[in-house]
Write a protein that holds these residues in place. Structure first.
Motif, mmCIF file in Angstrom:
data_model
loop_
_atom_site.group_PDB
_atom_site.id
_atom_site.type_symbol
_atom_site.label_atom_id
_atom_site.label_comp_id
_atom_site.label_asym_id
_atom_site.label_seq_id
_atom_site.Cartn_x
_atom_site.Cartn_y
_atom_site.Cartn_z
ATOM 1 N N PRO A 16 -2.678 0.752 6.656
ATOM 2 C CA PRO A 16 -3.744 -0.229 6.870
ATOM 3 C C PRO A 16 -4.253 -0.236 8.311
ATOM 4 N N ARG A 17 -3.366 0.004 9.256
ATOM 5 C CA ARG A 17 -3.805 -0.009 10.657
ATOM 6 C C ARG A 17 -4.707 1.178 10.966
ATOM 7 N N ARG A 18 -4.493 2.300 10.313
ATOM 8 C CA ARG A 18 -5.391 3.451 10.509
ATOM 9 C C ARG A 18 -6.777 3.146 9.948
ATOM 10 N N LEU A 19 -6.813 2.485 8.808
ATOM 11 C CA LEU A 19 -8.096 2.103 8.230
ATOM 12 C C LEU A 19 -8.831 1.135 9.151
ATOM 13 N N LEU A 20 -8.119 0.186 9.713
ATOM 14 C CA LEU A 20 -8.738 -0.757 10.647
ATOM 15 C C LEU A 20 -9.248 -0.034 11.895
ATOM 16 N N ALA A 25 -14.130 -2.716 2.137
ATOM 17 C CA ALA A 25 -12.885 -2.094 2.600
ATOM 18 C C ALA A 25 -11.916 -3.155 3.114
ATOM 19 N N LEU A 26 -12.428 -4.139 3.840
ATOM 20 C CA LEU A 26 -11.561 -5.188 4.376
ATOM 21 C C LEU A 26 -11.021 -6.086 3.273
ATOM 22 N N VAL A 27 -11.849 -6.404 2.278
ATOM 23 C CA VAL A 27 -11.372 -7.207 1.148
ATOM 24 C C VAL A 27 -10.265 -6.472 0.411
ATOM 25 N N LEU A 28 -10.486 -5.195 0.147
ATOM 26 C CA LEU A 28 -9.482 -4.396 -0.551
ATOM 27 C C LEU A 28 -8.199 -4.303 0.274
ATOM 28 N N LEU A 29 -8.357 -4.116 1.567
ATOM 29 C CA LEU A 29 -7.196 -4.032 2.451
ATOM 30 C C LEU A 29 -6.416 -5.342 2.451
ATOM 31 N N LEU A 30 -7.121 -6.456 2.561
ATOM 32 C CA LEU A 30 -6.443 -7.754 2.580
ATOM 33 C C LEU A 30 -5.855 -8.097 1.215
ATOM 34 N N ALA A 67 -6.759 -5.741 15.290
ATOM 35 C CA ALA A 67 -5.917 -5.702 14.084
ATOM 36 C C ALA A 67 -5.121 -4.406 14.027
ATOM 37 N N SER A 68 -5.747 -3.310 14.407
ATOM 38 C CA SER A 68 -5.046 -2.021 14.339
ATOM 39 C C SER A 68 -4.018 -1.873 15.446
ATOM 40 N N ALA A 69 -4.106 -2.711 16.467
ATOM 41 C CA ALA A 69 -3.181 -2.599 17.601
ATOM 42 C C ALA A 69 -1.830 -3.256 17.332
ATOM 43 N N GLY A 70 -1.763 -4.184 16.401
ATOM 44 C CA GLY A 70 -0.518 -4.890 16.147
ATOM 45 C C GLY A 70 0.231 -4.342 14.952
ATOM 46 N N MET A 105 -5.448 8.207 -4.638
ATOM 47 C CA MET A 105 -5.248 8.751 -3.307
ATOM 48 C C MET A 105 -5.795 7.800 -2.245
ATOM 49 N N LEU A 106 -7.046 7.312 -2.448
ATOM 50 C CA LEU A 106 -7.642 6.416 -1.463
ATOM 51 C C LEU A 106 -6.901 5.086 -1.427
ATOM 52 N N LEU A 107 -6.543 4.562 -2.590
ATOM 53 C CA LEU A 107 -5.793 3.301 -2.621
ATOM 54 C C LEU A 107 -4.427 3.464 -1.977
ATOM 55 N N HIS A 108 -3.863 4.638 -2.061
ATOM 56 C CA HIS A 108 -2.593 4.908 -1.404
ATOM 57 C C HIS A 108 -2.734 4.736 0.106
ATOM 58 N N TRP A 109 -3.880 5.137 0.641
ATOM 59 C CA TRP A 109 -4.128 5.006 2.076
ATOM 60 C C TRP A 109 -4.227 3.537 2.470
ATOM 61 N N PHE A 110 -4.825 2.700 1.581
ATOM 62 C CA PHE A 110 -4.905 1.266 1.852
ATOM 63 C C PHE A 110 -3.510 0.654 1.918
ATOM 64 N N ASP A 111 -2.589 1.168 1.091
ATOM 65 C CA ASP A 111 -1.240 0.628 1.049
ATOM 66 C C ASP A 111 -0.366 1.112 2.198
#
Length: 170
Positions: A10-14, A156-161, A60-63, A1-7
């Motif tokens: 990503p802009r919401r996480l940022l 979180a940023l490493v996982l996101l990237l 990052a979240s703005a673009g 579920m959490l990894l799904h959010w990363f996929d």
């Protein structure tokens, strides 16, 4: 579920990382202006790192383009890693204080009176006020909690990237 959010978001996480940074900065201001704790030079450097993480994560979240948010997220990761380094150094000084701990110059006094090549080592050497533990929560000092926050943001940023927002950025 959490990894799904990363996929998928990503802009919401940022945006969440930027909001958490803003909350941590607000808490730091509360400790300084309401509780009366004066930040040491290393605390001020950590605040600047936190500001940089907040700004780059917000940008990052703005673009909407993947290259845009990944580039800014990479800069946020660098800033979070630097903040973790400074917090770890301060925690080390608190656990193993130097034998001669004198109160040094304040952060701005160092920057104004010395060149950066002299001021930066002075900041990381620490002073008497960098080793003081004035506030604790669950047994951890401000530097310890700052380190934990920077590490969690970095992870979180490493996982996101690494995952790269495999689906369309929202």
């Amino acid at each position: 579920m959490l990894l799904h959010w990363f996929d998928t978001a990503p802009r919401r996480l940022l945006g969440l990382i930027a909001a958490v940074c803003a909350g941590l900065l607000a808490f730091g201001m509360y400790l300084q202006y309401v509780v009366g704790l004066e930040p040491c030079p290393m605390c001020i450097v950590q605040r600047y790192a936190l500001i940089f993480v907040a700004v780059t994560a917000a940008l990052a979240s703005a673009g909407a383009r993947k290259g845009w948010w990944m580039g800014w997220a990479a800069l946020a990761l660098l800033a979070a890693g630097f903040g973790a380094f400074v917090a770890a150094r301060q925690s080390w000084l608190q656990w193993y204080p130097p034998e001669v701990a004198t109160c040094g110059r304040d952060f701005y006094g160092m920057i104004e009176n010395y060149s950066l090549s002299r001021a930066i080592p002075m900041i990381f050497r620490g002073s008497g006020d960098c080793t003081a533990v004035d506030w604790t929560f669950l047994g951890g000092s401000i530097a310890n909690w700052s380190f934990i926050c920077f590490v969690l943001m970095s992870l979180a940023l490493v996982l996101l990237l690494a995952r790269g927002g495999r689906r369309a950025a929202r």
